[in-house]
Motif scaffolding. Sequence first.
Motif, PDB file in Angstrom:
ATOM      1  N   VAL A  44       3.797 -12.157   3.800  1.00  0.00           N
ATOM      2  CA  VAL A  44       2.981 -11.545   2.742  1.00  0.00           C
ATOM      3  C   VAL A  44       3.140 -12.345   1.455  1.00  0.00           C
ATOM      4  CG1 VAL A  44       2.611  -9.489   1.324  1.00  0.00           C
ATOM      5  CG2 VAL A  44       3.134  -9.240   3.763  1.00  0.00           C
ATOM      6  N   GLY A  45       2.028 -12.848   0.945  1.00  0.00           N
ATOM      7  CA  GLY A  45       2.037 -13.598  -0.309  1.00  0.00           C
ATOM      8  C   GLY A  45       1.515 -12.740  -1.445  1.00  0.00           C
ATOM      9  N   ILE A  46       1.913 -13.098  -2.646  1.00  0.00           N
ATOM     10  CA  ILE A  46       1.495 -12.350  -3.838  1.00  0.00           C
ATOM     11  C   ILE A  46       0.654 -13.241  -4.742  1.00  0.00           C
ATOM     12  CG2 ILE A  46       2.350 -11.316  -5.988  1.00  0.00           C
ATOM     13  CD1 ILE A  46       4.569 -10.031  -4.477  1.00  0.00           C
ATOM     14  N   GLY A  47      -0.387 -12.647  -5.300  1.00  0.00           N
ATOM     15  CA  GLY A  47      -1.221 -13.317  -6.288  1.00  0.00           C
ATOM     16  C   GLY A  47      -1.371 -12.428  -7.515  1.00  0.00           C
ATOM     17  N   PHE A  48      -1.679 -13.056  -8.624  1.00  0.00           N
ATOM     18  CA  PHE A  48      -1.829 -12.340  -9.890  1.00  0.00           C
ATOM     19  C   PHE A  48      -3.221 -12.648 -10.440  1.00  0.00           C
ATOM     20  CE2 PHE A  48       2.604 -13.307  -9.146  1.00  0.00           C
ATOM     21  CZ  PHE A  48       3.221 -12.084  -9.348  1.00  0.00           C
ATOM     22  N   PRO A  49      -4.213 -11.810 -10.158  1.00  0.00           N
ATOM     23  CA  PRO A  49      -5.600 -12.123 -10.523  1.00  0.00           C
ATOM     24  C   PRO A  49      -5.870 -12.189 -12.020  1.00  0.00           C
ATOM     25  CG  PRO A  49      -5.431  -9.909  -9.614  1.00  0.00           C
ATOM     26  CD  PRO A  49      -4.105 -10.560  -9.396  1.00  0.00           C
ATOM     27  N   ALA A  50      -5.001 -11.588 -12.835  1.00  0.00           N
ATOM     28  CA  ALA A  50      -5.210 -11.640 -14.287  1.00  0.00           C
ATOM     29  C   ALA A  50      -4.308 -12.674 -14.957  1.00  0.00           C
ATOM     30  CB  ALA A  50      -4.976 -10.256 -14.897  1.00  0.00           C
ATOM     31  N   TYR A  51      -3.665 -13.530 -14.157  1.00  0.00           N
ATOM     32  CA  TYR A  51      -2.775 -14.571 -14.681  1.00  0.00           C
ATOM     33  C   TYR A  51      -3.560 -15.543 -15.567  1.00  0.00           C
ATOM     34  CZ  TYR A  51       0.540 -18.545 -14.438  1.00  0.00           C
ATOM     35  OH  TYR A  51       1.412 -19.570 -14.721  1.00  0.00           O
ATOM     36  N   MET A  66       0.787 -12.623 -17.607  1.00  0.00           N
ATOM     37  CA  MET A  66       0.728 -12.276 -16.189  1.00  0.00           C
ATOM     38  C   MET A  66      -0.438 -11.338 -15.911  1.00  0.00           C
ATOM     39  SD  MET A  66       3.104 -13.889 -14.642  1.00  0.00           S
ATOM     40  CE  MET A  66       2.796 -13.100 -13.088  1.00  0.00           C
ATOM     41  N   GLY A  67      -0.787 -10.510 -16.894  1.00  0.00           N
ATOM     42  CA  GLY A  67      -1.797  -9.495 -16.665  1.00  0.00           C
ATOM     43  C   GLY A  67      -1.173  -8.274 -16.006  1.00  0.00           C
ATOM     44  N   GLY A  68      -1.996  -7.342 -15.591  1.00  0.00           N
ATOM     45  CA  GLY A  68      -1.480  -6.088 -15.059  1.00  0.00           C
ATOM     46  C   GLY A  68      -1.860  -5.804 -13.618  1.00  0.00           C
ATOM     47  N   LYS A  69      -2.260  -6.846 -12.877  1.00  0.00           N
ATOM     48  CA  LYS A  69      -2.640  -6.644 -11.469  1.00  0.00           C
ATOM     49  C   LYS A  69      -1.806  -7.530 -10.549  1.00  0.00           C
ATOM     50  CE  LYS A  69      -7.509  -5.357 -12.114  1.00  0.00           C
ATOM     51  NZ  LYS A  69      -7.457  -3.988 -11.619  1.00  0.00           N
ATOM     52  N   ILE A  70      -1.498  -6.987  -9.392  1.00  0.00           N
ATOM     53  CA  ILE A  70      -0.784  -7.718  -8.342  1.00  0.00           C
ATOM     54  C   ILE A  70      -1.577  -7.541  -7.060  1.00  0.00           C
ATOM     55  CG2 ILE A  70       1.340  -7.875  -6.991  1.00  0.00           C
ATOM     56  CD1 ILE A  70       2.759  -6.482  -9.380  1.00  0.00           C
ATOM     57  N   ARG A  71      -1.792  -8.620  -6.332  1.00  0.00           N
ATOM     58  CA  ARG A  71      -2.424  -8.525  -5.023  1.00  0.00           C
ATOM     59  C   ARG A  71      -1.457  -9.062  -3.972  1.00  0.00           C
ATOM     60  NH1 ARG A  71      -8.175 -10.727  -6.935  1.00  0.00           N
ATOM     61  NH2 ARG A  71      -9.029  -8.781  -7.756  1.00  0.00           N
ATOM     62  N   LEU A  72      -1.300  -8.308  -2.896  1.00  0.00           N
ATOM     63  CA  LEU A  72      -0.485  -8.744  -1.772  1.00  0.00           C
ATOM     64  C   LEU A  72      -1.419  -9.128  -0.638  1.00  0.00           C
ATOM     65  CD1 LEU A  72       1.087  -6.142  -3.229  1.00  0.00           C
ATOM     66  CD2 LEU A  72       2.811  -6.863  -1.584  1.00  0.00           C
ATOM     67  N   PHE A  73      -1.207 -10.318  -0.077  1.00  0.00           N
ATOM     68  CA  PHE A  73      -2.102 -10.863   0.944  1.00  0.00           C
ATOM     69  C   PHE A  73      -1.359 -11.083   2.261  1.00  0.00           C
ATOM     70  CE2 PHE A  73      -3.769 -12.324  -3.133  1.00  0.00           C
ATOM     71  CZ  PHE A  73      -5.128 -12.055  -3.017  1.00  0.00           C
ATOM     72  N   SER A  74      -2.063 -10.836   3.342  1.00  0.00           N
ATOM     73  CA  SER A  74      -1.519 -11.139   4.659  1.00  0.00           C
ATOM     74  C   SER A  74      -2.663 -11.483   5.603  1.00  0.00           C
ATOM     75  CB  SER A  74      -0.730  -9.952   5.216  1.00  0.00           C
ATOM     76  OG  SER A  74      -0.177 -10.287   6.472  1.00  0.00           O
ATOM     77  N   ARG A  75      -2.345 -12.219   6.645  1.00  0.00           N
ATOM     78  CA  ARG A  75      -3.346 -12.505   7.674  1.00  0.00           C
ATOM     79  C   ARG A  75      -3.337 -11.424   8.751  1.00  0.00           C
ATOM     80  NH1 ARG A  75      -2.551 -19.028   8.312  1.00  0.00           N
ATOM     81  NH2 ARG A  75      -3.834 -19.609   6.534  1.00  0.00           N
ATOM     82  N   ASP A  76      -2.369 -10.520   8.667  1.00  0.00           N
ATOM     83  CA  ASP A  76      -2.244  -9.442   9.642  1.00  0.00           C
ATOM     84  C   ASP A  76      -2.147  -8.114   8.882  1.00  0.00           C
ATOM     85  OD1 ASP A  76      -1.460  -7.580  11.549  1.00  0.00           O
ATOM     86  OD2 ASP A  76      -0.185  -8.999  12.622  1.00  0.00           O
ATOM     87  N   GLN A  77      -3.107  -7.253   9.081  1.00  0.00           N
ATOM     88  CA  GLN A  77      -3.137  -5.975   8.369  1.00  0.00           C
ATOM     89  C   GLN A  77      -1.863  -5.166   8.605  1.00  0.00           C
ATOM     90  OE1 GLN A  77      -6.774  -3.803   8.949  1.00  0.00           O
ATOM     91  NE2 GLN A  77      -5.933  -1.884   8.196  1.00  0.00           N
ATOM     92  N   ALA A  78      -1.276  -5.307   9.783  1.00  0.00           N
ATOM     93  CA  ALA A  78      -0.073  -4.541  10.128  1.00  0.00           C
ATOM     94  C   ALA A  78       1.094  -4.861   9.207  1.00  0.00           C
ATOM     95  CB  ALA A  78       0.322  -4.802  11.582  1.00  0.00           C
ATOM     96  N   HIS A  79       1.165  -6.100   8.723  1.00  0.00           N
ATOM     97  CA  HIS A  79       2.257  -6.479   7.822  1.00  0.00           C
ATOM     98  C   HIS A  79       2.134  -5.757   6.480  1.00  0.00           C
ATOM     99  CE1 HIS A  79       2.729 -10.341  10.339  1.00  0.00           C
ATOM    100  NE2 HIS A  79       3.637  -9.447  10.708  1.00  0.00           N
ATOM    101  N   LEU A  80       0.915  -5.576   6.002  1.00  0.00           N
ATOM    102  CA  LEU A  80       0.713  -4.831   4.752  1.00  0.00           C
ATOM    103  C   LEU A  80       1.010  -3.353   4.967  1.00  0.00           C
ATOM    104  CD1 LEU A  80      -2.554  -6.513   3.398  1.00  0.00           C
ATOM    105  CD2 LEU A  80      -0.208  -6.885   2.617  1.00  0.00           C
ATOM    106  N   GLU A  81       0.625  -2.831   6.123  1.00  0.00           N
ATOM    107  CA  GLU A  81       0.920  -1.432   6.432  1.00  0.00           C
ATOM    108  C   GLU A  81       2.423  -1.195   6.510  1.00  0.00           C
ATOM    109  OE1 GLU A  81      -1.236  -1.008  10.069  1.00  0.00           O
ATOM    110  OE2 GLU A  81      -3.166  -0.667   9.066  1.00  0.00           O
ATOM    111  N   ALA A  82       3.145  -2.179   7.055  1.00  0.00           N
ATOM    112  CA  ALA A  82       4.600  -2.050   7.226  1.00  0.00           C
ATOM    113  C   ALA A  82       5.333  -1.945   5.892  1.00  0.00           C
ATOM    114  CB  ALA A  82       5.146  -3.237   8.035  1.00  0.00           C
ATOM    115  N   LEU A  83       4.716  -2.436   4.822  1.00  0.00           N
ATOM    116  CA  LEU A  83       5.359  -2.361   3.501  1.00  0.00           C
ATOM    117  C   LEU A  83       5.413  -0.924   2.982  1.00  0.00           C
ATOM    118  CD1 LEU A  83       3.828  -5.502   1.749  1.00  0.00           C
ATOM    119  CD2 LEU A  83       6.148  -5.242   2.649  1.00  0.00           C
ATOM    120  N   ASN A  84       4.513  -0.071   3.470  1.00  0.00           N
ATOM    121  CA  ASN A  84       4.516   1.349   3.095  1.00  0.00           C
ATOM    122  C   ASN A  84       4.546   1.502   1.567  1.00  0.00           C
ATOM    123  OD1 ASN A  84       4.489   4.064   3.542  1.00  0.00           O
ATOM    124  ND2 ASN A  84       6.619   4.204   4.226  1.00  0.00           N
TER     125      ASN A  84
END
Length: 200
Positions: A44-51, A66-84
């Motif tokens: 899972v990678g992180i991006g900052f769209p308001a950077y 940095m701005g006030g938004k964080i986006r977490l990216f993955s190629r597998d939806q299950a990995h994002l779900e696992a972060l809960n």
Amino acid sequence: MHYYVEITCLPDEGVSVAFIMGKVMDVLHLALVNLQQQVGRNPVGIGFPAYVYREDDTGEVEAAQMGGKIRLFSRDQAHLEALNLKQQLERLADYVHIRGISEIDRPNLAFASFQRVQPKSSKERLIRRKAKHTGQTEAVVREQFASFEEQRTHLPFVHMHSHSSTQAFRLFIEKQVAEPVEDWQFSSYGLNGRVPVPDF
């Protein structure tokens, strides 16, 4: 295919976006460490769209945030779900808005890498660390650092806390426009200077 979750930090009276960002990133770091232990790497990678980081023609910094938004990216939806994330960020519920997992379906998607930058800014800390790791006395190591010049950076940063030492530190982050790559793994902060995430 890429999937992402967006977290927006909501300022409140007496609570700045920067403070909330630090708290959110502390939680995300622990969640990514746990995921890394489960799957053997962090997917899972992180991006900052308001950077924003901009210098003028003379090299003076015009804007750094940095701005006030964080986006977490993955190629597998299950990995994002696992972060809960809803449960992990429950105690910050009044200060964050979490969007559900979305699939990215955009033509001509741009990419950018976000990497940690660690300026050698504390001579005394470096002396203590080297003395500890090499077994040399601080006096001997201090002589080796006699000509050392401390480095400074004006890059945007997030206030973090070390979970091992409880020390506060600044996580300086540099953004670079980049082309996508096949490799897809990140540090426990969700950063990698060689692996870009979607940037939109």
